[in-house]
Design a protein around this motif. Sequence first.
Motif, PDB file in Angstrom:
ATOM      1  N   THR A 138       0.825  -1.209   0.000  1.00 33.09           N
ATOM      2  CA  THR A 138       0.000   0.000   0.000  1.00 33.09           C
ATOM      3  C   THR A 138       0.859   1.259   0.000  1.00 33.09           C
ATOM      4  N   ASN A 139       2.113   1.114   0.387  1.00 32.91           N
ATOM      5  CA  ASN A 139       3.020   2.255   0.396  1.00 32.91           C
ATOM      6  C   ASN A 139       3.319   2.678  -1.039  1.00 32.91           C
ATOM      7  N   PRO A 140       3.071   3.938  -1.407  1.00 29.65           N
ATOM      8  CA  PRO A 140       3.319   4.368  -2.787  1.00 29.65           C
ATOM      9  C   PRO A 140       4.758   4.172  -3.233  1.00 29.65           C
ATOM     10  N   LEU A 141       5.739   4.307  -2.322  1.00 30.50           N
ATOM     11  CA  LEU A 141       7.135   4.098  -2.702  1.00 30.50           C
ATOM     12  C   LEU A 141       7.374   2.659  -3.140  1.00 30.50           C
ATOM     13  N   TYR A 142       6.798   1.719  -2.429  1.00 28.73           N
ATOM     14  CA  TYR A 142       6.960   0.309  -2.766  1.00 28.73           C
ATOM     15  C   TYR A 142       6.229  -0.024  -4.065  1.00 28.73           C
ATOM     16  N   LEU A 143       5.068   0.568  -4.276  1.00 29.00           N
ATOM     17  CA  LEU A 143       4.347   0.331  -5.519  1.00 29.00           C
ATOM     18  C   LEU A 143       5.114   0.889  -6.712  1.00 29.00           C
ATOM     19  N   LEU A 144       5.698   2.074  -6.552  1.00 28.42           N
ATOM     20  CA  LEU A 144       6.492   2.650  -7.633  1.00 28.42           C
ATOM     21  C   LEU A 144       7.759   1.831  -7.887  1.00 28.42           C
ATOM     22  N   ALA A 175      10.016 -12.716   1.136  1.00 32.57           N
ATOM     23  CA  ALA A 175      10.283 -12.814   2.574  1.00 32.57           C
ATOM     24  C   ALA A 175      10.542 -11.437   3.174  1.00 32.57           C
ATOM     25  N   THR A 176      11.266 -10.596   2.443  1.00 31.84           N
ATOM     26  CA  THR A 176      11.526  -9.234   2.929  1.00 31.84           C
ATOM     27  C   THR A 176      10.231  -8.435   3.026  1.00 31.84           C
ATOM     28  N   ALA A 177       9.358  -8.611   2.041  1.00 30.44           N
ATOM     29  CA  ALA A 177       8.080  -7.901   2.067  1.00 30.44           C
ATOM     30  C   ALA A 177       7.215  -8.357   3.231  1.00 30.44           C
ATOM     31  N   VAL A 178       7.207  -9.650   3.500  1.00 30.79           N
ATOM     32  CA  VAL A 178       6.425 -10.162   4.639  1.00 30.79           C
ATOM     33  C   VAL A 178       6.962  -9.594   5.952  1.00 30.79           C
ATOM     34  N   TYR A 179       8.271  -9.528   6.077  1.00 31.98           N
ATOM     35  CA  TYR A 179       8.874  -8.956   7.287  1.00 31.98           C
ATOM     36  C   TYR A 179       8.517  -7.476   7.416  1.00 31.98           C
ATOM     37  N   GLY A 180       8.593  -6.735   6.306  1.00 32.09           N
ATOM     38  CA  GLY A 180       8.253  -5.314   6.347  1.00 32.09           C
ATOM     39  C   GLY A 180       6.801  -5.069   6.696  1.00 32.09           C
ATOM     40  N   GLN A 181       5.908  -5.922   6.176  1.00 31.89           N
ATOM     41  CA  GLN A 181       4.494  -5.778   6.503  1.00 31.89           C
ATOM     42  C   GLN A 181       4.221  -6.131   7.962  1.00 31.89           C
ATOM     43  N   ALA A 182       4.897  -7.159   8.468  1.00 32.61           N
ATOM     44  CA  ALA A 182       4.670  -7.574   9.850  1.00 32.61           C
ATOM     45  C   ALA A 182       5.178  -6.529  10.842  1.00 32.61           C
ATOM     46  N   LYS A 183       6.306  -5.896  10.514  1.00 33.58           N
ATOM     47  CA  LYS A 183       6.887  -4.894  11.404  1.00 33.58           C
ATOM     48  C   LYS A 183       6.340  -3.494  11.154  1.00 33.58           C
ATOM     49  N   GLY A 184       5.603  -3.324  10.063  1.00 35.54           N
ATOM     50  CA  GLY A 184       5.015  -2.021   9.783  1.00 35.54           C
ATOM     51  C   GLY A 184       5.914  -1.054   9.047  1.00 35.54           C
ATOM     52  N   PHE A 185       7.081  -1.517   8.554  1.00 32.93           N
ATOM     53  CA  PHE A 185       7.983  -0.609   7.851  1.00 32.93           C
ATOM     54  C   PHE A 185       7.506  -0.296   6.439  1.00 32.93           C
ATOM     55  N   PRO A 197      14.906   4.428   8.692  1.00 39.99           N
ATOM     56  CA  PRO A 197      15.826   3.876   7.687  1.00 39.99           C
ATOM     57  C   PRO A 197      15.447   2.484   7.197  1.00 39.99           C
ATOM     58  N   MET A 198      14.756   1.700   8.022  1.00 42.50           N
ATOM     59  CA  MET A 198      14.399   0.345   7.612  1.00 42.50           C
ATOM     60  C   MET A 198      13.435   0.349   6.425  1.00 42.50           C
ATOM     61  N   THR A 199      12.636   1.388   6.309  1.00 40.02           N
ATOM     62  CA  THR A 199      11.723   1.473   5.165  1.00 40.02           C
ATOM     63  C   THR A 199      12.495   1.507   3.855  1.00 40.02           C
ATOM     64  N   LEU A 200      13.530   2.327   3.798  1.00 36.76           N
ATOM     65  CA  LEU A 200      14.346   2.432   2.581  1.00 36.76           C
ATOM     66  C   LEU A 200      15.224   1.200   2.400  1.00 36.76           C
ATOM     67  N   ILE A 201      15.737   0.652   3.498  1.00 36.44           N
ATOM     68  CA  ILE A 201      16.593  -0.535   3.388  1.00 36.44           C
ATOM     69  C   ILE A 201      15.807  -1.714   2.818  1.00 36.44           C
ATOM     70  N   LEU A 202      14.611  -1.947   3.349  1.00 38.81           N
ATOM     71  CA  LEU A 202      13.788  -3.049   2.844  1.00 38.81           C
ATOM     72  C   LEU A 202      13.377  -2.809   1.400  1.00 38.81           C
ATOM     73  N   LEU A 203      13.082  -1.558   1.044  1.00 35.68           N
ATOM     74  CA  LEU A 203      12.715  -1.237  -0.340  1.00 35.68           C
ATOM     75  C   LEU A 203      13.870  -1.547  -1.292  1.00 35.68           C
ATOM     76  N   ILE A 204      15.077  -1.192  -0.905  1.00 31.15           N
ATOM     77  CA  ILE A 204      16.248  -1.460  -1.756  1.00 31.15           C
ATOM     78  C   ILE A 204      16.472  -2.958  -1.896  1.00 31.15           C
ATOM     79  N   ILE A 205      16.304  -3.702  -0.803  1.00 29.51           N
ATOM     80  CA  ILE A 205      16.492  -5.162  -0.863  1.00 29.51           C
ATOM     81  C   ILE A 205      15.468  -5.794  -1.800  1.00 29.51           C
ATOM     82  N   ILE A 206      14.227  -5.350  -1.710  1.00 34.47           N
ATOM     83  CA  ILE A 206      13.169  -5.907  -2.567  1.00 34.47           C
ATOM     84  C   ILE A 206      13.439  -5.594  -4.029  1.00 34.47           C
ATOM     85  N   ILE A 207      13.815  -4.351  -4.315  1.00 33.14           N
ATOM     86  CA  ILE A 207      14.064  -3.969  -5.709  1.00 33.14           C
ATOM     87  C   ILE A 207      15.256  -4.741  -6.275  1.00 33.14           C
TER      88      ILE A 207
END
Length: 309
Positions: free
Chosen positions: A37-43, A250-260, A276-286
Amino acid sequence: MFEQFFYQEKGLFLQSLHPAAALTYLGILFVLALVFTNPLYLLGLLLVVVLAISAARGLAVWEIYLRLSVGMMLPVIIVNALLAHAGETIIWFGPRLPVFGRLTVSLEAICYGAAMSVRLLAIISIFCLYNLVVHPDKVLSLLARFASRSALVLSLATRMFPAMIRQMENIQEVQMVRGVDFHGGTLKERLPRYAALMNILLLSSLEDSLEIAEAMQARAFGSGRRSCYRRDTWRPRDSLCLGGGVLALATAVYGQAKGFSTFSFYPQLDYLVKGPMTLILLIIIILSLSVPVVLSWGWQRCPCFNAKI
């Protein structure tokens, strides 16, 4: 014109993947498009899909999907902005209507409609990527191991529409060579010409169905255990692409569970970056989802790399 919407063999890296690996990767993209749902992750997800489409040499086809998507995205934003009244940041007050009440436009409703439009574009782009890289017969061959008869029906059904399109174009070209003009004259004059075209197409389709039935009978379909004409080999490239997709999931599930990686639009807009975890997880997913794109780049530029994967 319709040929570009169907699968075409181009000898590309993404087309050489095992169908199970390709389907799993595309399935992970689809699931993430629905979860985020986060626009950054969708983009970011949309960026990865567009890069994969570019690696599959399908940007020209994707532009057509983009035009169709924009035609749907704008109504979604407008209708949601006018009918959603949950936002607290009101930027416009409209007249009062009998059924809908007073029209109000909130910043939250506009942002929600824009984010859902990006999600819609990402999902449509994923299906575009599917048409570019996955051979329909290979997909159905996976199903044939468990339900051969159902797979045959699906294979015939999926091949029917593109085959009829090609056949209709061939018949129309033959008729035009013989002097039939499908574009000249009034609508009443053109209808008999198209009716004759449909009649020829129907007769040709019936003849093709009889030929398919004869071929099935000649090959003793249904008389015993099903044989396999070609087996797809699982190679290191499939493991790399599948591993990247699983890591991203797996990274996305962790980010959703922790709310990042979550984001709430109502009643007020949430923070896009929750540390910072929001950007770190986004970079890992991309980066994880970009593994097939990177391997495709190496496939095109290093012949030695091709043999190793």
